[in-house]
Enzyme design. Structure first.
Site, PDB file in Angstrom:
ATOM      1  N   SER A  98       0.847  -1.190   0.000  1.00  0.00           N
ATOM      2  CA  SER A  98       0.000   0.000   0.000  1.00  0.00           C
ATOM      3  C   SER A  98       0.879   1.234   0.000  1.00  0.00           C
ATOM      4  O   SER A  98       1.989   1.205   0.531  1.00  0.00           O
ATOM      5  CB  SER A  98      -0.864   0.019   1.255  1.00  0.00           C
ATOM      6  OG  SER A  98      -0.011   0.160   2.371  1.00  0.00           O
ATOM      7  N   LYS A  99       0.357   2.295  -0.577  1.00  0.00           N
ATOM      8  CA  LYS A  99       1.235   3.456  -0.710  1.00  0.00           C
ATOM      9  C   LYS A  99       1.471   4.171   0.607  1.00  0.00           C
ATOM     10  O   LYS A  99       2.332   5.020   0.698  1.00  0.00           O
ATOM     11  CB  LYS A  99       0.752   4.394  -1.807  1.00  0.00           C
ATOM     12  CG  LYS A  99      -0.545   5.058  -1.616  1.00  0.00           C
ATOM     13  CD  LYS A  99      -0.720   5.994  -2.810  1.00  0.00           C
ATOM     14  CE  LYS A  99      -2.066   6.666  -2.773  1.00  0.00           C
ATOM     15  NZ  LYS A  99      -2.345   7.419  -3.965  1.00  0.00           N
TER      16      LYS A  99
END
Ligand code: GLU
Length: 492
Positions: A252-253
């Site tokens: 996930s960023k």
């Protein structure tokens, strides 16, 4: 039989490394079988899809070197390759399913669906739809639809029994039909959902093998039912393990930069990115760790793909990048660096930001050094404006990151609006907010005009530098993060 595979990205965000990862395996599979690799754009989510993202995804994939034989830009025998241009086909197929009683109209409103879900939850049942509209009399259903009542079309799912899937990587995988939702196939706006469009297109485009992310495994029983309902042969489906953060959660960023563009801007070369992504779920027969795309194609054997939870380790990627750089000739390296950041075109973009500030030509580099560095250095204190607290600064930068993430176009004027909005929300002067962001992004108290600098650096690099600053300012625990998210949401 000609092997035909595809990737089917949805243009709903910045090009994700996961898309390149899946594209890579499809490409290797197709090329190693003398087959065809198709790019199909799945843009049926009207609200989230944007042509800007479609272009960004195609450009980013082209940059990696993974090329497709058919697609919206290059055409092919099965055009159109953009799902939003194929809606009549899906409507027609939904109609066919209804006529064969494999699908039905559902007139339930959002409120009704919510109470059905709650009721089922209370009873300890799966929270899917209870199928009530499937029991409507066919004439009545038609009459209501003809009278213009809004409805969706849902698929029927057997109430009992088990769906057995002979998964080539996992063996026998089973799903009880009782937990499989009566999936909406056609939304009330007449657009298909992913499930209908994906199955119909894979069939019509003669896809023989599907290689996609593991997150779609749970959709397979619905897809298999659809193939059965239509009387079609299903392709062979491989579900590749998801890329993960170091803590094994789905990449996930928040925890790792996920945009292909970020790595490009960082100076990762495309062959290293593909090499690294290849290692995530594959090993070469001789255990070789550094290889080119051609070598991977030459030795590709899908049965060597592994199921472990591959961790996206940026250090490893950097090491692989170094190996590729080290194996290049001098001329090649010169060309790569020039293409990356030393081209006249790039300098021309920078010049208007510094032209009035240079006393000597040599000042140019000093003024813009942060444009070329992989990492920038500054003291924590310099991030915190006078009269502001460390925690407050961290929160403000986090809010600013969220605001930037909303921008589909990273132009100066939009960046300025984002600064103003978060400044207003936090009751910070623009000067304080830009001061803090300037340090995070350039490492300097005095730098060329920040909005212009940010536009050139691009959203991914800016975001990452801001995230690094947030990290420096101290951890944002789960509770604090949730509170801040709430504040941000309610300000919109
Ligand atoms: N549109 C889906 C995605 O964005 C495609 C999934 C599939 O390959 O079936 O990942």
């Amino acid at each position: 039989m000609t092997v035909r595979v595809r990737i089917a990205p949805s243009p709903t965000g910045s090009p994700h490394v996961g898309t390149a990862y899946i594209a890579l395996f499809n490409y290797c599979f197709a090329k190693s079988h003398g087959g065809r690799f198709v790019l199909r754009i799945e843009d049926t989510d009207q609200e989230r899809s944007d042509p800007i993202y479609e272009k960004m995804i195609m450009d980013a994939l082209k940059w990696t070197g993974v090329s497709w034989d058919e697609g919206p830009d290059v055409g092919g025998d099965f055009e159109p390759y953009r799902q939003s241009e194929r809606t009549a086909i899906y409507r027609d197929h939904a109609q066919q399913l209804m006529e064969a009683s494999h699908a039905y109209r559902c007139f339930c409103t959002a409120d009704q669906l919510k109470s059905i879900r709650n009721e089922r939850f209370k009873q300890g049942l799966s929270t899917g739809y209870d199928g009530s509209c499937s029991r409507l009399d066919a004439d009545e259903s038609k009459k209501r639809a003809d009278a213009g009542e809004l409805h969706t079309i849902r698929m029927n799912v057997p109430a009992e029994g088990t769906c057995h899937i002979d998964d080539p990587m996992r063996g026998d995988v089973q799903f009880d039909y009782s937990v499989i939702d009566h999936q909406v196939l056609l939304k009330s706006d007449g657009f298909p959902t992913y499930h209908l469009a994906n199955v119909v297109d894979d069939h019509l485009m003669k896809i023989t093998h599907v290689i996609r992310g593991e997150e779609w495994l749970s959709s397979l029983p619905k897809h298999i039912l659809l193939y059965q309902y239509f009387g079609w042969q299903a392709p062979i489906v491989y579900h590749v393990p998801l890329l993960r953060n170091a803590d094994k959660s789905k990449l996930s960023k928040r925890k790792n930069p996920t945009s292909i563009l970020y790595y490009r801007e960082l100076g990762i070369v495309p062959e290293a990115l593909l090499n690294f992504l290849g290692l995530m779920a594959y090993s070469m027969p001789d255990g070789q760790e550094v290889f080119t795309l051609d070598e991977m194609v030459q030795h590709f054997d899908i049965s060597r793909m592994s199921l472990g939870g591959p961790v996206f380790d940026v250090q490893k990627l950097t090491w692989i990048n170094q190996q590729h750089l080290a194996s290049m000739s001098n001329d090649e390296l010169v060309q790569r660096v020039v293409d990356w950041r030393l081209s006249p075109a790039f300098f021309a973009k920078l010049m208007p930001l510094v032209n009035k500030r240079m006393h000597r030509l040599g000042d140019f580099m000093q003024l813009c050094d942060f444009m070329f560095f992989s990492a920038i250095d500054y003291d924590l204190e310099s991030l915190i404006p006078k009269n502001k607290e460390q925690d407050e600064t961290r929160d403000t930068l986090q809010l600013f990151v969220w605001e930037l993430e909303k921008l589909t176009s990273f132009e100066e004027s939009h960046i300025e609006t984002a600064f103003n909005r978060i400044g207003g929300l936090q009751q910070w002067s623009l000067r304080d907010l830009t001061g803090s962001a300037r340090i995070a992004i350039t490492g300097k108290k005095v730098a060329p005009p920040l909005f212009g600098v940010m536009e050139i650096l691009g959203s991914d690099l800016c975001r990452n530098r801001l995230m690094e600053a947030i990290e420096k300012l101290g951890p944002l625990g789960k509770k604090k993060l949730a509170k801040l998210e709430e504040k941000y949401r309610s300000s919109n």
